[in-house]
Design a protein around this motif. Structure first.
Motif, PDB file in Angstrom:
ATOM      1  N   ILE A  75       0.830  -1.204   0.000  1.00  0.00           N
ATOM      2  CA  ILE A  75       0.000   0.000   0.000  1.00  0.00           C
ATOM      3  C   ILE A  75       0.863   1.252   0.000  1.00  0.00           C
ATOM      4  N   ALA A  76       1.931   1.258   0.806  1.00  0.00           N
ATOM      5  CA  ALA A  76       2.834   2.418   0.840  1.00  0.00           C
ATOM      6  C   ALA A  76       3.468   2.652  -0.524  1.00  0.00           C
ATOM      7  N   ALA A  77       3.877   1.557  -1.187  1.00  0.00           N
ATOM      8  CA  ALA A  77       4.430   1.701  -2.536  1.00  0.00           C
ATOM      9  C   ALA A  77       3.369   2.225  -3.500  1.00  0.00           C
ATOM     10  N   GLY A  78       2.121   1.742  -3.363  1.00  0.00           N
ATOM     11  CA  GLY A  78       1.046   2.229  -4.221  1.00  0.00           C
ATOM     12  C   GLY A  78       0.753   3.698  -4.014  1.00  0.00           C
ATOM     13  N   VAL A  79       0.849   4.161  -2.766  1.00  0.00           N
ATOM     14  CA  VAL A  79       0.643   5.586  -2.479  1.00  0.00           C
ATOM     15  C   VAL A  79       1.677   6.437  -3.206  1.00  0.00           C
ATOM     16  N   MET A  80       2.921   5.974  -3.228  1.00  0.00           N
ATOM     17  CA  MET A  80       3.954   6.731  -3.933  1.00  0.00           C
ATOM     18  C   MET A  80       3.729   6.698  -5.438  1.00  0.00           C
ATOM     19  N   VAL A  81       3.263   5.559  -5.955  1.00  0.00           N
ATOM     20  CA  VAL A  81       3.005   5.459  -7.391  1.00  0.00           C
ATOM     21  C   VAL A  81       1.904   6.430  -7.810  1.00  0.00           C
ATOM     22  N   VAL A  82       0.841   6.509  -7.012  1.00  0.00           N
ATOM     23  CA  VAL A  82      -0.281   7.392  -7.343  1.00  0.00           C
ATOM     24  C   VAL A  82       0.174   8.844  -7.423  1.00  0.00           C
ATOM     25  N   GLN A  83       1.163   9.216  -6.607  1.00  0.00           N
ATOM     26  CA  GLN A  83       1.625  10.598  -6.575  1.00  0.00           C
ATOM     27  C   GLN A  83       2.787  10.872  -7.527  1.00  0.00           C
ATOM     28  N   GLY A  84       3.114   9.890  -8.359  1.00  0.00           N
ATOM     29  CA  GLY A  84       4.086  10.148  -9.418  1.00  0.00           C
ATOM     30  C   GLY A  84       5.449   9.527  -9.250  1.00  0.00           C
ATOM     31  N   LEU A  85       5.731   8.914  -8.113  1.00  0.00           N
ATOM     32  CA  LEU A  85       7.036   8.286  -7.913  1.00  0.00           C
ATOM     33  C   LEU A  85       6.961   6.853  -8.429  1.00  0.00           C
ATOM     34  N   THR A  86       7.198   6.690  -9.715  1.00  0.00           N
ATOM     35  CA  THR A  86       7.049   5.394 -10.358  1.00  0.00           C
ATOM     36  C   THR A  86       8.031   5.273 -11.510  1.00  0.00           C
ATOM     37  N   ILE A  87       8.194   4.074 -12.003  1.00  0.00           N
ATOM     38  CA  ILE A  87       9.076   3.807 -13.138  1.00  0.00           C
ATOM     39  C   ILE A  87       8.258   3.940 -14.415  1.00  0.00           C
ATOM     40  N   LEU A  88       8.649   4.881 -15.265  1.00  0.00           N
ATOM     41  CA  LEU A  88       7.912   5.154 -16.499  1.00  0.00           C
ATOM     42  C   LEU A  88       8.502   4.417 -17.686  1.00  0.00           C
ATOM     43  N   TRP A  89       9.834   4.290 -17.721  1.00  0.00           N
ATOM     44  CA  TRP A  89      10.492   3.590 -18.819  1.00  0.00           C
ATOM     45  C   TRP A  89      11.814   3.024 -18.330  1.00  0.00           C
ATOM     46  N   LEU A  90      12.342   2.101 -19.099  1.00  0.00           N
ATOM     47  CA  LEU A  90      13.607   1.477 -18.756  1.00  0.00           C
ATOM     48  C   LEU A  90      14.570   1.610 -19.925  1.00  0.00           C
ATOM     49  N   PRO A  91      15.722   2.255 -19.758  1.00  0.00           N
ATOM     50  CA  PRO A  91      16.738   2.299 -20.815  1.00  0.00           C
ATOM     51  C   PRO A  91      17.569   1.022 -20.786  1.00  0.00           C
ATOM     52  N   ILE A  92      17.362   0.159 -21.749  1.00  0.00           N
ATOM     53  CA  ILE A  92      18.022  -1.146 -21.762  1.00  0.00           C
ATOM     54  C   ILE A  92      19.129  -1.132 -22.807  1.00  0.00           C
ATOM     55  N   PRO A  93      20.346  -1.534 -22.451  1.00  0.00           N
ATOM     56  CA  PRO A  93      21.458  -1.541 -23.402  1.00  0.00           C
ATOM     57  C   PRO A  93      21.162  -2.415 -24.616  1.00  0.00           C
ATOM     58  N   SER A 100      13.417   6.881  -8.392  1.00  0.00           N
ATOM     59  CA  SER A 100      13.378   8.249  -8.886  1.00  0.00           C
ATOM     60  C   SER A 100      14.298   8.450 -10.079  1.00  0.00           C
ATOM     61  N   ILE A 101      15.496   7.887  -9.998  1.00  0.00           N
ATOM     62  CA  ILE A 101      16.460   8.136 -11.080  1.00  0.00           C
ATOM     63  C   ILE A 101      16.343   7.110 -12.194  1.00  0.00           C
ATOM     64  N   THR A 102      15.783   5.933 -11.903  1.00  0.00           N
ATOM     65  CA  THR A 102      15.686   4.895 -12.926  1.00  0.00           C
ATOM     66  C   THR A 102      14.593   5.195 -13.938  1.00  0.00           C
ATOM     67  N   GLY A 103      13.417   5.544 -13.462  1.00  0.00           N
ATOM     68  CA  GLY A 103      12.285   5.665 -14.360  1.00  0.00           C
ATOM     69  C   GLY A 103      11.910   7.074 -14.748  1.00  0.00           C
ATOM     70  N   GLN A 104      12.686   8.085 -14.307  1.00  0.00           N
ATOM     71  CA  GLN A 104      12.321   9.467 -14.601  1.00  0.00           C
ATOM     72  C   GLN A 104      13.244  10.137 -15.607  1.00  0.00           C
ATOM     73  N   VAL A 105      14.346   9.510 -15.976  1.00  0.00           N
ATOM     74  CA  VAL A 105      15.316  10.098 -16.894  1.00  0.00           C
ATOM     75  C   VAL A 105      15.127   9.480 -18.272  1.00  0.00           C
ATOM     76  N   ASP A 106      14.865  10.315 -19.264  1.00  0.00           N
ATOM     77  CA  ASP A 106      14.671   9.853 -20.637  1.00  0.00           C
ATOM     78  C   ASP A 106      15.949  10.103 -21.422  1.00  0.00           C
ATOM     79  N   PRO A 107      16.720   9.074 -21.780  1.00  0.00           N
ATOM     80  CA  PRO A 107      17.983   9.295 -22.495  1.00  0.00           C
ATOM     81  C   PRO A 107      17.796   9.802 -23.917  1.00  0.00           C
ATOM     82  N   ASP A 108      16.644   9.526 -24.557  1.00  0.00           N
ATOM     83  CA  ASP A 108      16.431   9.952 -25.936  1.00  0.00           C
ATOM     84  C   ASP A 108      16.369  11.464 -26.081  1.00  0.00           C
ATOM     85  N   SER A 109      16.052  12.169 -25.005  1.00  0.00           N
ATOM     86  CA  SER A 109      15.945  13.622 -25.079  1.00  0.00           C
ATOM     87  C   SER A 109      17.280  14.331 -24.890  1.00  0.00           C
TER      88      SER A 109
END
Length: 434
Positions: A113-131, A242-251
């Motif tokens: 539930i605590a993890a879900g609360v953070m996800v709802v407020q935006g702290l989540t993994i949006l994408w994964l840069p895979i080599p 925070s740093i894994t899913g919020q940084v878009d390398p393509d930009s």
């Protein structure tokens, strides 16, 4: 950097100053459980140290919000509020568990539930840069499940390693230091502002652990309890997310996605960095689950088979076992950090191999205890002296009259420990009320 250091120092100071009053409150509240079979300590010790750590977290976020540069983190991102919401929920559950021993499944549900609360407020993994593949965008459900899984695994890994005085706080502090250096380099060297929240979370986490450690080193005057171990596990996971899913390398770079991700080695390292900074706790967690399942027990059933218990069984002292765990945690975390800076350097690999060999020697040290020559016995500790026994004649035969100094010290330690458990008067630091 100065604002990060100020935030760290304020967090550490608030945590340190509040731990003493929290210890007295825990004693009055009766948050001092009886000695269990799996416990290493011999006297009831108050818990609820997580209370001081949580207020240290709040103080760090409050100070950062009023600083010139760090204030932008609160304006441009909702992640600090998401972290505070999830931390408050997991902290409340931990406080109740320290006092009333909540069922393991209830704690697992509260972690989700605590993890879900953070996800709802935006702290989540949006994408994964895979080599060699590129940026893989995740759906909402995929990002949510991956985020919740990472939070739950990290919380339980830290909770499992919290078995010796100062162990969990020290290991997490080492991990937070390595992650702060990594995140700050991403933000400062590459100009990626999305890495600023992760740097802030790591700095605050270091302050929480450093402020609590003076009260928790052996012999500990207070334990952090689940209110502290689950809290610092959640903050550590939030930094990685925070740093894994919020940084878009393509930009940031032109060219194909594959070339972009290949150039952004420090960006896709977060796929491995969260695992390396909790490598020791995660290994302990996996081994515990396999061991207990093999025996037909619940994965949440407590036992004395953790890595730190095995170090004690080998013959290491309490302090040496903790230092060995520190050593390997630092070796893995900072080794991964060095690799992220220069992946092509062979010296990094050779240095890690050399330090690993030193660590192996430290692990086997009790099995190869050296003995000093007789002429040097007066200059070395008793454990390095050869056994000497004088004989005295009695009616039943010859019996030792002078015992080995190692045996004398061991009997004194056992006597002090037994007297502490039975409530008798003891001499030395163990006689203090805990």
């Amino acid at each position: 950097m100065r604002e990060y250091l100020l935030t760290l120092c304020v967090t550490a100071a608030v945590t340190y100053l509040l731990t003493g009053p929290v210890r007295k409150f825990a004693i009055v509240a009766g948050a001092m459980p009886e000695i269990r079979a799996r416990d290493v300590h011999r006297e009831p010790t108050p818990r609820l140290g997580g209370i001081a750590m949580f207020f240290g977290l709040c103080a760090g976020l409050l100070v950062a919000d009023h600083l010139t540069n760090l204030h932008q983190v609160f304006e441009q991102s909702n992640e600090p509020r998401a972290l505070l919401s999830g931390a408050a929920l997991i902290w409340l559950i931990g406080v109740l568990d320290d006092k009333f021993e909540i069922d393991a499944l209830i704690k697992l549900g509260s972690q989700m539930i605590a993890a879900g609360v953070m996800v709802v407020q935006g702290l989540t993994i949006l994408w994964l840069p895979i080599p060699t593949v590129g940026t893989v965008a995740l759906t909402q459900w995929q990002g949510t499940l991956l985020t919740v899984a990472l939070v739950v695994v990290t919380i339980n890994a830290v909770n499992f390693v919290d078995g010796l005085d100062g162990l969990a706080a020290g290991v997490v502090c080492i991990a937070a230091a390595a992650f702060f250096m990594y995140a700050y380099r991403i933000w400062y060297s590459y100009g990626i502002e999305a890495a600023a929240p992760a740097s802030l979370f790591a700095a605050i986490l270091m302050g929480m652990c450093l402020g609590f450690l003076p009260h928790n080193i052996h012999p500990a005057r207070i334990f952090m309890g689940d209110s502290g171990s689950m809290l610092i596990g959640l903050v550590l996971a939030a930094s990685a997310i925070s740093i894994t899913g919020q940084v878009d390398p393509d930009s940031l770079f032109g060219g194909s996605e594959r070339n972009t991700v290949h150039q952004m080695v420090p960006v896709y390292i977060p796929l491995l960095m969260p695992l390396t900074i909790i490598a020791i706790p995660a290994a302990d967690l996996i081994l515990a689950i396999v061991r207990r399942t093999w025996r037909g027990q619940s994965p949440f059933a407590a036992d004395r088979g953790h890595l730190h218990h095995r170090l004690l069984e080998i013959g290491h002292s309490h302090s040496r076992a903790v230092l060995i765990m520190y050593f390997f945690s630092a070796l893995i975390a900072f080794g991964a950090l060095a690799y992220s800076v220069n992946a092509a350097s062979m010296w990094i690999v050779l240095g890690v191999v050399f330090l690993s060999a030193i660590g192996l020697v430290l692990l086997l040290l009790p099995r190869f205890t050296p003995r000093a020559p007789r002429w040097a016995e007066a200059f070395v500790p008793p454990r390095y002296r050869r056994r000497r026994a004088a004989t005295a004649t009695s009616a039943e035969g010859e019996v030792p009259a002078v015992a080995d100094e190692d045996d004398d010290e061991e009997r004194v330690r056992v006597a002090v420990g037994v007297s502490g458990v039975n409530g008798a008067t003891a001499v030395g630091p163990r006689s203090r009320a805990r």
